[in-house]
Design a protein around this motif. Structure first.
Motif, short mmCIF file in Angstrom:
data_model
loop_
_atom_site.label_atom_id
_atom_site.label_comp_id
_atom_site.label_asym_id
_atom_site.label_seq_id
_atom_site.Cartn_x
_atom_site.Cartn_y
_atom_site.Cartn_z
N LEU A 104 53.18 45.70 59.00
CA LEU A 104 52.58 44.58 58.30
C LEU A 104 50.97 45.01 58.21
N LEU A 105 50.44 45.16 59.30
CA LEU A 105 48.77 45.22 59.22
C LEU A 105 48.35 46.36 58.32
N VAL A 106 48.90 47.60 58.42
CA VAL A 106 48.44 48.55 57.76
C VAL A 106 48.61 48.51 56.18
N ALA A 107 49.96 47.91 56.00
CA ALA A 107 50.51 47.98 54.65
C ALA A 107 49.42 46.76 54.08
N GLN A 108 49.30 45.59 54.56
CA GLN A 108 48.48 44.56 53.93
C GLN A 108 47.13 44.95 53.69
N ALA A 109 46.42 45.34 54.75
CA ALA A 109 44.98 45.97 54.61
C ALA A 109 44.93 47.35 53.38
N GLY A 110 45.71 48.04 53.57
CA GLY A 110 45.86 49.32 52.62
C GLY A 110 46.13 48.83 51.28
N ALA A 111 46.85 47.79 50.97
CA ALA A 111 47.14 47.33 49.54
C ALA A 111 45.85 46.74 48.99
N LEU A 112 45.33 45.77 49.97
CA LEU A 112 44.02 44.89 49.42
C LEU A 112 42.91 45.97 49.38
N ALA A 113 42.90 46.95 50.25
CA ALA A 113 41.76 47.99 49.97
C ALA A 113 41.81 48.87 48.84
N THR A 114 43.29 49.36 48.52
CA THR A 114 43.30 50.05 47.43
C THR A 114 43.13 49.36 45.98
N ILE A 115 43.67 48.17 46.06
CA ILE A 115 43.28 47.25 44.89
C ILE A 115 41.90 47.07 44.56
N ALA A 116 41.22 46.81 45.49
CA ALA A 116 39.78 46.68 45.34
C ALA A 116 38.82 48.08 45.03
N ALA A 117 39.45 49.00 45.68
CA ALA A 117 38.90 50.39 45.00
C ALA A 117 39.31 50.51 43.71
N GLY A 118 40.54 50.42 43.23
CA GLY A 118 40.97 50.37 41.92
C GLY A 118 40.35 49.46 40.83
N ALA A 119 40.11 48.25 41.13
CA ALA A 119 39.47 47.26 40.57
C ALA A 119 37.75 47.77 40.27
N ARG A 120 37.23 48.49 41.16
CA ARG A 120 35.79 48.82 41.12
C ARG A 120 35.78 50.30 39.88
N ASN A 121 36.87 51.08 40.22
CA ASN A 121 36.79 52.13 39.16
C ASN A 121 37.06 51.84 37.88
N GLU A 122 38.01 50.52 37.78
CA GLU A 122 38.50 50.11 36.40
C GLU A 122 36.97 49.59 35.70
N GLN A 123 36.42 48.76 36.52
CA GLN A 123 35.26 48.08 35.90
C GLN A 123 34.14 49.31 35.57
N GLN A 124 33.99 50.27 36.40
CA GLN A 124 33.07 51.16 36.24
C GLN A 124 33.48 51.92 34.95
#
Length: 619
Positions: free
Chosen positions: A287-307
């Protein structure tokens, strides 16, 4: 039967204490989440985000209550198989054994409910304080007590306790008494048909959800991430007894000396004990690693996308649009954010019309300047038509040509959809409005971010007098930090108390396992080992079990993260995977510390009596 159940409870209370505690915490968590959810749902749109979070918290709390109580009861019943075998030998039938265990579950459910209701009030205050602190609800938000929650809490406590013991009681009644006394046959088989069935079922479900998450929008991928982690955790928990013997052989290659060999033998012999201890760890890590990793991955992907999407050099932040017609500026795309309420109407047939209102944030733009500052165009329609009473909407909202009603400030307008924006991982505009339909007074007081492109030799300092000037990279980093702060808040609200519940379940499993090992430890001592050596052997064994739980939990989380990474690749064209190594380190060190300390304490308690008195005692 109730009298016999009560006598058993008072006589073997250490075994039942953990079960009572898990029911108590389950009732408290579900009751607290449900009360806050109902209070937030009736408080209006200002806490709409909190309602979503609380719904997730409620679902996870209910899952943990059923899962952990079931595994705890199964382990408790397994520890008592010799007692139940003696009951069968003196004439007790299978039905009587099942009624005895169900009566015990009923008693435990009542005790857990009675203690869980007042504890739920304390948990509710903690959750409400957490929501206020993190800004998900207003500072004056206070959850309200509801009398009907007493009936719900009682139903939860009794249902969870009885449901948790059903499968274990059925299996205990099928075991032949002589097999249980001799530790042979069905009594020693851990990988039952039920384990194989549910292990395969949930593993297939987790794999299917991981595949589906690669083809759904970002919001759906986050929701699927939690469900995928839960399904994978259940699957690996059911199949974990197959891993324990292998882990025992691997431990034998690492652990040397008599203590290491003893720990290895205990690990391979106590498969049920090891699997029951590892189960809460698997769920906690997943639960903890999957949820934290999912949120961090989406945040990193969103930054790359905007850039990749933005075409600009600087971002000028002002209150209201600013005049940036200064030497060296090639183009300016001002983006002003305003709150908006969008009402849609759907004809359900038979003269019925379904009306739904959604609160959101609209970005007011000049269509030509906005198109020049962004690489990605709309999915359908054209921004060139964004003029007059029109609007551009996000994907999946309504098709081009539809009409919606928008409330902008105190004005209500019927707007025609002229474009559907591309799918994003986050950070993109929800709605686009043309500047000519928004009152100038609203624009003058709203936050505005202007994407500026400079010509050769231009001086950025010339823009400093007009507002706060940052580079595009700095602006994206700031937005990412804000999103990370929100993600941390989401993690805290959803997983905080649930993670604590799972951690307590780990301690409970270790304590239950130790209560049945007094004679085993005593035999080891009379064969020549000292008390300290027996304790160290138990700690070594618990360390190996902890490693099993961490590895299997990590595998469950990996299934989720792979699906999320695929989703980022589909949306942005570049797959991103962020592993929360800091959280992983905290979980690993914390798990070894907690399980090691608990094992040390329980082993010291179990070895305190004189070993001769225990080895000679009748069982």
């Amino acid at each position: 039967m109730l009298r016999l159940s009560w006598n058993t409870f008072t006589d073997r209370w250490p075994l039942f204490l953990g079960a009572v505690l898990t029911v108590c915490l389950g009732v408290a968590l579900v009751q607290s989440s449900l009360l806050i959810l109902v209070s937030a749902a009736t408080a209006g749109g200002e806490v709409a985000e909190a309602v979503t979070l609380l719904a997730l918290t409620l679902g996870i709390s209910a899952f943990l209550a059923v899962f952990i109580v079931s595994s705890t009861f199964a382990f408790t019943v397994a520890q008592r198989r010799r007692d139940l075998a003696l009951l069968r030998l003196v004439g007790g039938g299978r039905g009587q054994v099942r009624r005895l265990l169900l009566s015990e579950a009923l008693l435990l459910g009542v005790i857990g409910t009675v203690t869980g209701v007042p504890l739920g009030l304390l948990v509710m205050r903690s959750q409400a304080w957490l929501l206020r602190t993190l800004g998900f609800v207003p500072g004056e938000f206070t959850p309200r007590w509801q009398d009907w929650i007493l009936g719900v809490s009682a139903g939860i406590g009794l249902a969870v306790a009885v449901a948790g013991v059903l499968a274990a009681s059925r299996r205990a009644a099928k075991v032949r008494p002589l097999e249980a006394l001799r530790e042979t046959g069905e009594a020693t088989r851990v990988m039952t048909g039920t384990r194989w069935f549910f292990g395969a079922l949930f593993l297939a479900g987790a794999t299917a959800m991981a595949i589906v998450s690669a083809f759904v929008p970002a919001d759906g991928a986050i929701a699927l991430a939690i469900n995928t982690a839960l399904a994978a955790a259940v699957a690996l928990t059911a199949l974990s007894p197959m891993v324990v013997p292998l882990a025992g052989r691997l431990a034998g290659l690492v652990l040397r000396g008599p203590l290491g060999r003893l720990a290895e033998a205990n690990l391979r012999d106590g498969v049920r004990r090891s699997a029951s201890t590892a189960a809460p760890l698997i769920v906690l890590v997943a639960l903890l690693v999957a949820q934290a990793g999912a949120l961090a991955t989406i945040a990193a992907g969103a930054r790359n996308e905007q850039q990749a999407d933005l075409r600009g050099d600087l971002v000028v932040t002002t209150t209201g649009p600013a005049d940036l017609d200064v030497p060296g500026v090639v183009s300016v795309s001002a983006q002003t954010r305003l709150p908006i309420a969008i009402t849609t109407r759907t004809d359900e047939g038979d003269g019925e019309v379904d009306t739904e209102t959604e609160q959101g944030v609209a970005t007011v733009v000049d269509p030509a300047a906005y198109a020049g500052a962004h690489v990605r165009g709309p999915q359908s329609g054209s921004l060139a038509d964004l003029t007059g009473a029109t609007i551009a909407v996000g994907p999946g909202f309504r098709p081009v040509g539809s009409t919606v009603t928008a409330r902008i400030g105190d004005r209500e307008l019927d707007l025609r959809i002229v474009a559907v924006l591309p799918e994003t991982l986050g950070g993109g505009a929800e709605f686009l409005l043309p500047r000519d339909i928004v009152p100038a007074g609203l624009l003058a007081s709203a936050p505005t971010e202007s994407i500026v492109r400079l010509g050769p030799g231009a001086e950025p300092a010339a823009l400093a007098a007009h507002g706060e000037v940052t580079t595009v990279d700095e602006w994206l980093d700031r937005a990412g930090a804000e999103q990370q702060e929100t993600s941390t808040g989401i993690m805290t609200v959803i997983m905080g108390l649930a993670g604590l519940y799972a951690l307590i379940a780990v301690i409970n499993a270790v304590v239950i396992a130790a209560t049945d090992r007094r004679r085993e430890f005593a035999v080891a001592r009379v064969t020549g080992l000292t008390r300290g050596q027996v304790v160290r052997s138990a700690v070594l064994e618990s360390g190996a079990v902890t490693a099993i739980g961490l590895v299997l939990g990590g595998l469950a989380a990996s299934v989720t993260l792979i699906g999320i990474s695929s989703a980022t690749g589909r949306i942005t064209g570049q797959a991103v995977l962020v592993v929360p190594w800091g959280l992983v380190a905290v979980i690993v060190l914390g798990a070894f510390a907690v399980v090691g300390a608990t094992s040390t304490w329980t082993a010291l308690s179990a070895t305190r009596p004189n070993p001769v008195s225990l080895t000679g005692a009748a069982e």
